[in-house]
Design an enzyme around this catalytic site. Structure first.
Site, PDB file in Angstrom:
ATOM      1  N   GLU A 135       0.834  -1.205   0.000  1.00  0.00           N
ATOM      2  CA  GLU A 135       0.000   0.000   0.000  1.00  0.00           C
ATOM      3  C   GLU A 135       0.866   1.251   0.000  1.00  0.00           C
ATOM      4  O   GLU A 135       0.555   2.235  -0.669  1.00  0.00           O
ATOM      5  CB  GLU A 135      -0.914   0.011   1.225  1.00  0.00           C
TER       6      GLU A 135
ATOM      7  N   LYS B  67     -11.716   4.210   2.333  1.00  0.00           N
ATOM      8  CA  LYS B  67     -10.662   3.506   1.595  1.00  0.00           C
ATOM      9  C   LYS B  67     -11.358   2.405   0.795  1.00  0.00           C
ATOM     10  O   LYS B  67     -11.741   1.370   1.343  1.00  0.00           O
ATOM     11  CB  LYS B  67      -9.671   2.917   2.594  1.00  0.00           C
TER      12      LYS B  67
END
Length: 124
Positions: free
Chosen positions: A21, A99
């Protein structure tokens, strides 16, 4: 208290608990609700008497496209802190950071954190 909504802001950041990420990055969405007294700008029709939505966007962008953190909770906290620091007219702020498509086992459309903070919080 009156409210101003700035919704559907989209950003690309490098936040997350996993190394991938932080390396690849991903999308983040933000919704902000500003609590303020809108009586004066309602009467004056003067942008100087209220919040400029473009400036709110830039304040949120600074956090969501800024220094990487691990948690959506941290991002949400920092957005609230930033908004209260930058906009003296705002008495309280609600922030929701989403997210989409998190890299966790199972199928999730999104995860989100929503908080509300009042003036005075920005210095904590």
């Amino acid at each position: 208290m009156d409210k101003v909504y700035v919704q559907g802001m989209r950003f690309y950041g490098y936040h997350g608990a996993f190394a991938e990420e932080n390396k690849l990055g991903q999308r983040f969405f933000a919704d902000v609700t500003l609590e303020l007294d809108a009586e004066k700008p309602g009467r004056t029709d003067d942008l100087d008497d209220t919040v400029n939505y473009a400036e709110v966007y830039e304040a949120v962008k600074e956090v969501l496209e800024g220094e990487p953190v691990k948690l959506v909770e941290t991002l949400t906290h920092r957005v609230a802190q930033q908004v209260l620091k930058k906009f003296a007219i705002v008495d309280a702020v609600s922030v929701k950071v989403t997210k989409p498509d998190p890299p966790i086992p199972g199928h999730y459309d999104a995860v989100a954190v929503e908080i509300r903070r009042e003036r005075g919080f920005e210095t904590s």
